[in-house]
Design a protein around this motif. Structure first.
Motif, PDB file in Angstrom:
ATOM      1  N   THR A  80       0.942  -1.122  -0.104  1.00  0.00           N
ATOM      2  CA  THR A  80       0.026  -0.078  -0.112  1.00  0.00           C
ATOM      3  C   THR A  80       1.013   1.195   0.210  1.00  0.00           C
ATOM      4  O   THR A  80       1.862   1.160   0.904  1.00  0.00           O
ATOM      5  N   TRP A 106       0.536   2.836   7.872  1.00  0.00           N
ATOM      6  CA  TRP A 106      -0.043   1.994   7.046  1.00  0.00           C
ATOM      7  C   TRP A 106      -1.425   2.005   7.189  1.00  0.00           C
ATOM      8  O   TRP A 106      -2.260   1.843   6.416  1.00  0.00           O
ATOM      9  N   ASN A 144      -3.358   3.766   8.818  1.00  0.00           N
ATOM     10  CA  ASN A 144      -4.385   5.007   8.653  1.00  0.00           C
ATOM     11  C   ASN A 144      -4.462   5.084   7.093  1.00  0.00           C
ATOM     12  O   ASN A 144      -5.580   6.141   6.637  1.00  0.00           O
ATOM     13  N   SER A 145      -3.463   4.584   6.322  1.00  0.00           N
ATOM     14  CA  SER A 145      -3.707   4.935   5.020  1.00  0.00           C
ATOM     15  C   SER A 145      -4.509   3.925   4.121  1.00  0.00           C
ATOM     16  O   SER A 145      -4.960   4.067   3.038  1.00  0.00           O
ATOM     17  N   ARG A 146      -4.950   3.065   5.153  1.00  0.00           N
ATOM     18  CA  ARG A 146      -5.848   1.878   4.248  1.00  0.00           C
ATOM     19  C   ARG A 146      -7.341   2.554   3.913  1.00  0.00           C
ATOM     20  O   ARG A 146      -7.968   3.336   4.742  1.00  0.00           O
ATOM     21  N   PRO A 147      -7.755   2.210   2.764  1.00  0.00           N
ATOM     22  CA  PRO A 147      -9.023   2.764   2.114  1.00  0.00           C
ATOM     23  C   PRO A 147      -9.940   2.416   3.450  1.00  0.00           C
ATOM     24  O   PRO A 147     -10.777   3.388   3.510  1.00  0.00           O
ATOM     25  N   ASN A 148     -10.205   1.127   3.886  1.00  0.00           N
ATOM     26  CA  ASN A 148     -11.336   1.189   4.993  1.00  0.00           C
ATOM     27  C   ASN A 148     -10.787   1.651   6.390  1.00  0.00           C
ATOM     28  O   ASN A 148     -11.446   1.485   7.381  1.00  0.00           O
ATOM     29  N   GLU A 191      -9.926   4.580   6.571  1.00  0.00           N
ATOM     30  CA  GLU A 191     -10.307   6.185   6.486  1.00  0.00           C
ATOM     31  C   GLU A 191     -11.244   6.584   7.604  1.00  0.00           C
ATOM     32  O   GLU A 191     -10.885   7.801   8.006  1.00  0.00           O
ATOM     33  N   ASP A 192     -12.214   5.888   7.971  1.00  0.00           N
ATOM     34  CA  ASP A 192     -12.994   6.391   8.807  1.00  0.00           C
ATOM     35  C   ASP A 192     -12.543   5.953  10.287  1.00  0.00           C
ATOM     36  O   ASP A 192     -13.089   6.189  11.337  1.00  0.00           O
ATOM     37  N   LYS A 246      -8.373   9.054  13.389  1.00  0.00           N
ATOM     38  CA  LYS A 246      -7.112   9.882  12.601  1.00  0.00           C
ATOM     39  C   LYS A 246      -6.396  10.828  14.011  1.00  0.00           C
ATOM     40  O   LYS A 246      -5.258  11.358  13.641  1.00  0.00           O
TER      41      LYS A 246
END
Ligand code: SF4
Lengths: 261, 493
Positions: free
Chosen positions: A257, B468, B470-474, B476-477, B480
């Protein structure tokens, strides 16, 4: 089932691949895993070095961060053992020293839910074949805290045996300590190195390609020795083996990623 | 404890020297591995080992809780049986009592049964200062004495010596202490044993005074018990006219029935024997049989202080079997001398600093002489949680020793960082960004240097795990904000 990953500070900072592997593996097995970012460290280095009172805020933090989860899964036997064996002691001592019962309650609430990764797989999910593929020769070092404090027994070995393509070679003197021991490795570097040297010699004597363990701290110590001694043996956390699939083996490019800078 | 051990450097320095001694390490590894394997087999023969171990622990704990009662009971029984009881608060007092007793007999030499208590108080040296020669009669103790050496193991004090070293010691030194070694002595075990037998026999037949310790004292009858393998102790316990036994106050058991438990636990744990070949029991004096004068010196020497510590007192359950030494990976590399006391290995690391206090550098270093691997706890026949006591003693060292101020400051600032996740995350990122600057060995003094003298440091990853995540698409919510709250609710189901 609400499951949180307690990655441990060492893995977060130094071995993110292990964390990714745990997430990949658990998600493949249908577990929805969360990583509460308020987590830091369980306090093991402080506690084991004699700074018990300095660990108290971390006990509170752990209990708070992981409140509400059914399981708190960690890929570190020694951090799981820290919580399960020592948190109750820390709570009891705080109470004996007249600092109330809050710490003890925090510890009590957390302790029964903290499980080491291989325990979670074998005991909670009740799987030994996690669908992994890893076409290499492997020898397994059972770290002391997993072995003796948690009593992991043959769980890790059963998981490894079920990995397709993997050849497991028994490690001579497997149950002997590798000599890491947290701050022991810097407070008694000569003995620590002598112990680790014997361990890597035993591991190398198996002819395996990979030295597998379930605790990256021990692997960091052994890996440091292997690297210094230019040995080809590669240290690898068990989660990374269990997460590996046929797809990974055939992929030409590593699929990572991309992380925004 | 024995003056001979004073002046030892702190454990890490002593151990750094001994780990370089290839012969020592080979001798130790061979001996400890042989005996640990035998012990494991001897223990698995009994299917009630776990219950025996628990019984051992409970009997000892009960006795320690009511020690005042059992001590007085034992004193009464010993006196009634014709013995004399002396109380010694510390090593100096115990040595004085023994020296006076020996002098009162008009003798200037004594034979000795192997005893940890007399080593602890440095009795041989104290007697020598009074012009009294103490002859060790246990084979391994004899080797240590002739070699002008220090013991390095509880059970096998000469464990660090191999056969050819022993041959040389016998050849060079026996003549100075009595009957010389036979000409042309080889290093065959039979010849070495015969040389020792001839040498010692003269001592046994001549001695008027013997000094011993005891493995147990049965409070109800005032009976003392010695377990041994060679039978040399029994010679000392029966032939001389006067017998002086120096025994730590924690050696009591309430009744003969309790002995049953320990007569199983001790031999299997120590020599891996089902039963030790010689068990000698004596109660006061008996006309026409054995010594006609019997003195019991009950030794405190730090034991009541140890008893006062809730966690540390379990060390007083120890029956000196040495199983913990034989499985200890640190002992195996460092050797017994590095511990600076007659009690080496894991039990030494918790017992010595408790008996002597933590003031000296070597004593303050002992609680750290362990990787906390737990092998000692696993084998201990009276279930002493040695790692637990080690950690508790570390706490006392960290509280007391001024040298730990820097460490505490470091622990404090790390503690602050670890309790502030936002700052912690930032620190992880900064470290990752600086990764190119970090060599795998560090020239600077301090912990990292101690580490990287022998081991390369790990390379830092490009990003910590949390980035990593925090950067995952899922992701995102996901959380943070590093606010210490639990993670995203949607995933936590
Ligand atoms: S601590 Fe336990 S294992 Fe070690 S010598 Fe004492 S009784 Fe034996």
């Amino acid at each position: 089932m609400r499951v949180a990953l307690f990655l441990t500070c060492v893995n977060d900072a130094l071995y993110p691949d292990t964390g990714r592997a745990v997430v990949t593996l658990l998600e493949r097995l249908g577990v929805d895993v969360d990583f509460p970012t308020g987590q830091t460290c369980c306090g093991q280095p402080q506690y084991n070095t004699g700074y018990r009172r300095e660990t108290e805020p971390l006990v509170h933090r752990m209990a708070k961060v992981f409140a509400g989860y059914d399981y708190v899964v960690t890929p570190s036997g020694s951090c799981a053992a820290m919580v399960r064996d020592n948190y109750p002691r820390i709570g009891a001592k705080a109470r004996a020293e007249g600092r109330g019962t809050a710490l003890g309650k925090a510890a009590d609430a957390l302790v029964p839910r903290v499980v080491e990764l291989t325990e979670f797989l074998v005991d909670v999910l009740e799987v030994t074949d996690v669908g992994a593929y890893f076409p290499h020769t492997v020898t397994y070092h059972p770290s002391c805290h997993g072995l003796r404090m948690l009593g992991l027994g043959d769980r890790p070995v059963r998981l490894l045996r079920a990995v397709r393509g993997l050849t497991l070679i028994e490690l001579p003197g497997a149950e002997e300590c590798c000599g890491f021991g947290g701050t022991f490795s810097v407070k008694n570097p000569a003995v620590s190195t002598a112990m680790g040297t014997d361990k890597v010699r035993n591991a190398a004597s198996t002819g395996a390609e990979v030295l597998c363990g379930a605790d990256n701290s021990c692997l960091m110590h052994l890996g440091g020795l292997l690297h210094r001694q230019d040995q080809p043996l590669r240290p690898l956390h068990i989660a990374e083996i269990l997460a590996a699939t046929e797809q990974d083996a055939t992929a030409t490019e590593p699929t990572e990623t991309v992380i925004p800078a | 404890m024995s003056r001979t051990f004073l002046g030892m450097p702190p454990f890490p320095e002593a151990a750094a020297v001994s780990t370089q001694n290839a012969q020592l390490r080979a001798n130790l590894t061979h001996a400890t591995h042989t005996i640990r394997d035998k012990r494991a087999r001897a223990v698995t023969e009994l299917d009630d080992w776990a219950q025996l171990r628990q019984a051992g622990q409970e009997i000892k704990d009960h006795t320690l809780r009511h020690l005042d009662h059992y001590l007085l009971q034992a004193e009464k029984a010993v006196t009634a049986a014709g013995g004399t009881v002396h109380w010694a608060a510390d090593a100096a007092e115990a040595n004085r009592i023994v020296a006076d007793l020996v002098r009162a007999t008009g003798e200037s030499e004594v034979v000795k049964v192997k005893s940890m208590a007399t080593q602890e108080i440095g009795l041989n040296e104290a007697l020598a200062a009074e012009g009294i020669t103490a002859y060790e009669t246990d084979l391994a103790e004899l080797i240590v004495q002739l070699g002008d050496d220090l013991p390095s193991h509880i059970l096998v004090p000469a464990i660090h010596r191999n056969r050819s070293e022993i041959r040389d010691i016998f050849r060079d030194a026996m003549g100075r202490w009595g009957r010389p070694a036979p000409d042309g002595l080889t290093d065959s075990p039979a010849e070495l044993a015969e040389a020792a037998r001839l040498h010692l026999r003269e001592k046994f037949l001549r001695a008027k005074v013997a000094v011993s310790g005891a493995n147990f004292i049965v409070a109800e009858t005032g009976t003392l018990v010695v377990l041994e393998s060679e039978g040399n102790g029994r010679m000392c316990l029966t032939l001389p006219e006067t017998l002086i036994s120096v025994v730590g106050i924690e050696k009591l058991v309430p009744s003969w029935r309790d002995l049953e438990v320990f007569l199983q636990l001790l031999p299997r744990s120590s020599t891996a024997e089902r039963m030790n070949p010689y068990t000698t029991l004596w109660t006061g004096t008996t006309a026409g049989d054995g010594p006609s004068n019997f003195h019991l010196v009950l030794l405190d020497n730090g034991r009541t202080d140890t008893l006062a510590d809730e966690v540390g007192r379990q060390a007083l359950r120890c029956i000196r079997c040495s199983a913990c030494l034989n499985v200890c990976p640190v002992y195996e590399r460092a050797g017994g001398h590095a511990y600076g006391s007659p009690y080496p290995g894991p039990i030494g690391a918790i017992l010595t600093p408790q008996l002597r206090g933590l003031q000296s550098e070597v004593d303050a270093s002992l609680p750290y002489a362990s990787s906390l691997c737990g092998a000692c706890y696993e084998v201990c026949p009276v279930a002493i949680d040695i790692p637990e006591v080690l950690v508790q003693l570390r706490e006392r060292v960290a509280d007391q020793a001024p040298g730990h101020r820097l460490e505490r400051a470091a622990m404090k600032s790390a503690g602050w960082l670890l309790d502030h996740p936002a700052a912690y995350s930032a620190a992880l990122r900064t470290a990752s960004r600086a990764r190119g600057l970090l060599p795998r060995r560090l020239p600077l003094p301090g912990p990292a240097k101690a580490w990287s003298d022998s081991r390369d440091l790990p390379t830092l990853p490009e990003h910590p795990f949390r980035d990593w995540w925090n950067s995952r698409p899922n992701g995102e919510d996901g959380p943070k904000h590093d606010d210490g709250k639990t993670g995203k609710d949607s995933a936590a189901r």
